[in-house]
Design a protein around this motif. Structure first.
Motif, PDB file in Angstrom:
ATOM      1  N   ALA A 109      26.849   4.020 -23.435  1.00  0.00           N
ATOM      2  CA  ALA A 109      27.558   5.195 -22.931  1.00  0.00           C
ATOM      3  C   ALA A 109      27.156   5.341 -21.478  1.00  0.00           C
ATOM      4  CB  ALA A 109      27.171   6.436 -23.718  1.00  0.00           C
ATOM      5  N   GLY A 131      29.697  11.460 -20.664  1.00  0.00           N
ATOM      6  CA  GLY A 131      29.079  12.747 -20.946  1.00  0.00           C
ATOM      7  C   GLY A 131      28.029  13.067 -19.909  1.00  0.00           C
ATOM      8  N   SER A 165      25.419  15.378 -20.681  1.00  0.00           N
ATOM      9  CA  SER A 165      24.148  15.789 -21.300  1.00  0.00           C
ATOM     10  C   SER A 165      23.594  14.642 -22.136  1.00  0.00           C
ATOM     11  CB  SER A 165      24.365  17.006 -22.191  1.00  0.00           C
ATOM     12  OG  SER A 165      25.052  16.607 -23.357  1.00  0.00           O
ATOM     13  N   SER A 224      22.481  14.664 -25.212  1.00  0.00           N
ATOM     14  CA  SER A 224      22.998  14.569 -26.575  1.00  0.00           C
ATOM     15  C   SER A 224      24.408  13.979 -26.584  1.00  0.00           C
ATOM     16  CB  SER A 224      22.980  15.942 -27.242  1.00  0.00           C
ATOM     17  OG  SER A 224      23.753  16.822 -26.482  1.00  0.00           O
ATOM     18  N   GLN A 225      25.191  14.320 -25.586  1.00  0.00           N
ATOM     19  CA  GLN A 225      26.549  13.776 -25.513  1.00  0.00           C
ATOM     20  C   GLN A 225      26.507  12.258 -25.290  1.00  0.00           C
ATOM     21  OE1 GLN A 225      28.674  15.780 -22.454  1.00  0.00           O
ATOM     22  NE2 GLN A 225      30.176  16.580 -23.901  1.00  0.00           N
ATOM     23  N   LEU A 226      25.618  11.850 -24.373  1.00  0.00           N
ATOM     24  CA  LEU A 226      25.536  10.417 -24.074  1.00  0.00           C
ATOM     25  C   LEU A 226      25.078   9.638 -25.302  1.00  0.00           C
ATOM     26  CD1 LEU A 226      23.998  10.447 -20.491  1.00  0.00           C
ATOM     27  CD2 LEU A 226      26.220   9.547 -21.134  1.00  0.00           C
ATOM     28  N   GLU A 239      25.301  10.546 -28.471  1.00  0.00           N
ATOM     29  CA  GLU A 239      26.342  10.575 -29.504  1.00  0.00           C
ATOM     30  C   GLU A 239      27.418   9.526 -29.208  1.00  0.00           C
ATOM     31  OE1 GLU A 239      29.835  13.617 -30.513  1.00  0.00           O
ATOM     32  OE2 GLU A 239      27.876  14.560 -30.322  1.00  0.00           O
ATOM     33  N   ARG A 240      27.754   9.417 -27.936  1.00  0.00           N
ATOM     34  CA  ARG A 240      28.828   8.498 -27.582  1.00  0.00           C
ATOM     35  C   ARG A 240      28.382   7.044 -27.562  1.00  0.00           C
ATOM     36  NH1 ARG A 240      32.284  12.705 -24.062  1.00  0.00           N
ATOM     37  NH2 ARG A 240      33.070  13.697 -25.936  1.00  0.00           N
ATOM     38  N   TYR A 261      28.912   6.172 -30.975  1.00  0.00           N
ATOM     39  CA  TYR A 261      30.338   5.903 -31.217  1.00  0.00           C
ATOM     40  C   TYR A 261      30.643   4.451 -30.860  1.00  0.00           C
ATOM     41  CZ  TYR A 261      32.205  10.631 -31.997  1.00  0.00           C
ATOM     42  OH  TYR A 261      32.519  11.848 -32.516  1.00  0.00           O
ATOM     43  N   GLU A 274      36.252   7.252 -29.516  1.00  0.00           N
ATOM     44  CA  GLU A 274      35.937   8.498 -30.208  1.00  0.00           C
ATOM     45  C   GLU A 274      37.051   8.842 -31.198  1.00  0.00           C
ATOM     46  OE1 GLU A 274      34.768  11.564 -27.573  1.00  0.00           O
ATOM     47  OE2 GLU A 274      34.415  12.966 -29.198  1.00  0.00           O
TER      48      GLU A 274
END
Ligand code: C2E
Ligand code: CA
Ligand code: CA
Length: 659
Positions: free
Chosen positions: A360, A366, A368, A370-372, A374-375, A378, A399
């Motif tokens: 990511a 992303g 943040s 957590s976003q990075l 999470e992705r 993905y 996604e």
């Protein structure tokens, strides 16, 4: 240690001695101006009261000289105040101070006693007062330097008492005794104070040692808390701490420079494909050694810009700073996955694994942590589904796709396979004889919530969440029930998942279902893809042997799309090779595709294997394939997959009319 040394510094350990000297020096430095001020003011006062009565050298020159000397000393002390001294220099300076105090004490005493003979009783009593008050004041200023204080008291008080005791004047003798007693009391106070001072210094040393020890312990705890004990790599906690630190730095830089382009930060998640099987098969000790080796291999490819951490059982995470062009990330991913794909040769066994990697990229994926993360997951899942053993960089389409896959998983878990799953059948023909050799059974799912879902979507999901075995059982039973309605010479080709071969117990279910169906096993072709062979060659081979023993035949599906070498075909009990449709699309135009198909056709002929060409859609393709020597084909040209009810009417009853 000599008595004198012990008097000047009573501490026993060298470290304590050094610390005490430093504390003495610090405390004394503060007293120095006061000490000389007392000395100079008192001396000037006595000189003034004796100016008229004593000779000039005693009332002016000598005190002037002494006061000048004192002033120079104060200036020197004040100047050297900020100079950092070594331990030795400090010891030397304290020693010289003791000498200086003694010499000056003697000089001032000699001057005062010489002055005593001049002037009236008042002037004389001023000398007495001067000596007593000055020695007490100076001794208190020297209270942190025990030896100097004691020497000064002795050097002044002993001659003082002897001098006045020798006068035979009862008042002066009484004063001498009185001063002697006061001096003794003062010495005792100084000694008590000094003991307290050394104890304080020692307790501070101990406290500091304890603090140091505590700091060391907490440093060690911090190190342990941030390291993965097995691989020695940074652990999950450390990874997230580093990630947020890097992110903050990037965001700050971005705010300062207002740069529109990305500053260069990406995170990656690596998951080992096949580690679980290794752990199950060879045990945890072997699994641990494989993980250790994996950690070493990954660490060898890192740099100050690329750090790797172990964030889960068989999951590693990457933090890539600096140049993070997509091409560089893909190259890095290929190098890391390649390192993991090398065989693991350990003293007692050897194994192979592959790894998938999801990246990511900041800030596209992303802003943040957590976003990075999470992705990156993905992208990893996308790689596992579609590009196993490869690297995927997150994009928004992933996604959407992953969300859809999650929905599939949810629906699949709740699905009633018996009711929702069905099969379509597609003919496989020998174009030379115009005869249908078999029908391939292809799964169809009509979900009440999602509608019709393609097998290329739901089969991998079923494999991932372990529903594939139950699904295979239902589909195989349905396929064989249909086969029973066909003439005996028509075969059925059934797709098995890799996990149907490699998971213990799964193959037994396949065999049980086959035997229970009443269809002769020799009418069945089991199609397997090479994924099963890569994951666990030994186990897959054993499974294939068991199916062969049953009487069924084996087809190697999607040949040419993965790693299968001609060598692996030769070593396996295979009857057919199915050439993937992707080679057929441009067969009439592309020499490379033609060359590949030709070499596979020749290989099959040499090995006595049937070669099936998939995905034949046009007559031109069929003609081109015939020219290359291929005769067995499957594809829309000869018939799309159809429901069981249409098979007999469309193909079995009138096969020739379709060709
Ligand atoms: P596959 O085993 O390679 O099956 C052939 C696929 O090619 C089928 O897709 C079929 O409909 C499609 N096909 C046949 N002829 C042509 C053609 O001329 N042109 C084009 N473009 N496609 C053609 P389908 O039914 O969507 O199945 C996809 C994959 O799902 C299968 O690929 C197989 O790997 C898997 N699958 C299907 N049914 C089952 C099953 O019962 N069990 C397992 N484990 N996997 C299955
Ligand atoms: Ca197939
Ligand atoms: Ca195929």
């Amino acid at each position: 240690m000599s008595f004198i040394e012990r008097l000047s510094c009573p501490c026993t350990t060298p470290a304590a001695r050094i610390e005490l000297r430093r504390s003495q020096y610090r405390a004394f430095l503060q007293q120095v101006p006061l000490l000389y001020a007392v000395l100079i003011v008192n001396t000037v006062a006595v000189a003034v009261t004796h100016f008229a009565v004593a000779p000039l050298y005693l009332s002016l020159y000598v005190p002037l000289l002494l006061c000048l000397f004192c002033a120079v000393r104060v200036a020197l002390w004040l100047r050297s105040r900020r100079v950092a001294l070594t331990d030795d220099a400090l010891a030397r300076r304290l020693r010289s101070t003791v000498w200086m105090v003694s010499v000056m004490g003697a000089a001032f005493t000699a001057w005062a006693l010489s002055l005593y003979q001049y002037g009236d009783a008042y002037a004389r009593s001023h000398v007495v007062l001067y000596m007593v008050v000055t020695v007490i004041g100076c001794a208190f200023c020297l209270m942190h330097m025990r030896l100097a204080a004691l020497l000064l008291t002795c050097i002044v008080i002993v001659p003082f008492s002897m001098f006045f005791a020798a006068t035979h004047n009862p008042v002066l003798i009484a004063i001498a005794v009185n001063v002697l007693l006061v001096a003794v009391a003062m010495v005792m106070i100084l000694l008590i104070y000094y003991r307290g001072f050394t104890e304080l210094v020692e307790s501070q040393i101990q406290l500091r040692a304890k603090q140091f020890e505590t700091q060391q312990l907490s440093d060690e705890n911090f190190r342990l808390a941030n390291r993965d004990t097995l691989t020695g790599l940074p652990n999950r906690r450390r990874f997230f701490a580093d990630l947020s630190a890097q992110l903050n730095a990037q965001l700050q830089m971005q705010a300062q420079t207002e740069a529109a382009e990305p500053l260069g930060l990406a995170i990656g998640i690596i998951d080992l494909d096949g580690f679980k099987q290794i752990n199950d098969m060879y045990g945890h000790v072997f699994g641990d050694r494989v993980l250790e080796e994996t950690g070493r291999r990954l660490a060898a490819l890192t740099s100050p810009q690329i750090t790797v951490a172990r964030v889960g059982g068989d999951e590693f995470a990457l933090l890539v700073a600096g140049t993070t062009a997509y091409r560089d990330l893909l190259e890095l991913g290929a190098a890391l996955c390649g390192a993991i794909e090398r065989p693991y040769v350990l003293p007692d066994s050897s194994a192979r694994m592959s790894a998938s990697l999801g990246f990511a990229h900041f800030p596209e994926a992303g802003a943040s942590a957590s976003q990075l993360v999470e992705r990156a997951y993905y992208a990893l899942h996308f790689a596992q589904e579609h590009r196993r053993g490869g690297t995927v960089i997150f994009s928004p389409e992933h996604e959407t796709q992953i969300r859809y896959l999650n929905k599939i998983e949810e629906a699949l878990r709740r699905a009633d396979f018996e009711r929702e799953m069905s099969l379509q059948f597609q003919p496989i023909l020998d174009t030379a004889t115009h005869e249908i050799m078999a029908f391939e059974a292809l799964a169809r799912w009509s979900s009440p919530t999602l509608g019709v879902v393609a097998p290329s979507m739901f089969i991998p999901v079923a494999e991932r969440c372990d529903l594939i075995h139950a699904l295979t059982e239902v589909l195989l039973r349905k396929a064989l029930d249909t086969t029973k309605t066909w003439p005996d010479k028509v075969r059925i080709s059934f797709n098995l998942s890799a996990r149907d071969l490699t998971m213990s117990g799964a193959l037994d279910r396949v065999i049980r279902t086959t035997l229970a169906s009443g269809v002769a096993p020799h009418r069945i072709d089991f199609e397997i893809t090479e994924t099963a062979l890569i994951q666990d060659f030994v186990q897959a081979r054993a499974a294939l042997d068991a199916l062969k023993k049953l009487g069924a035949r084996i087809s190697l599906d999607d040949f040419g799309t993965g790693f299968s070498s001609l060598n692996s075909v030769h070593r396996l009990p295979i009857d057919k090779v199915k050439v993937d449709g992707s080679f057929v699309a441009n067969i009439d135009r592309e020499p490379t595709a033609r060359a590949i198909v030709k070499s596979i056709v020749d290989l099959c002929e040499n090995l006595g294997l049937t070669c099936v060409i998939e995905g034949v859609e046009t007559q031109q393709q069929a003609d081109a394939l015939r020219e290359l020597g291929a005769s067995v084909m499957q594809g829309h040209l000869f018939g799309k997959p159809v429901a069981a009810s249409q098979v007999l009417s469309l193909y079995v009853k009138e096969p020739a009319s379709r060709l």
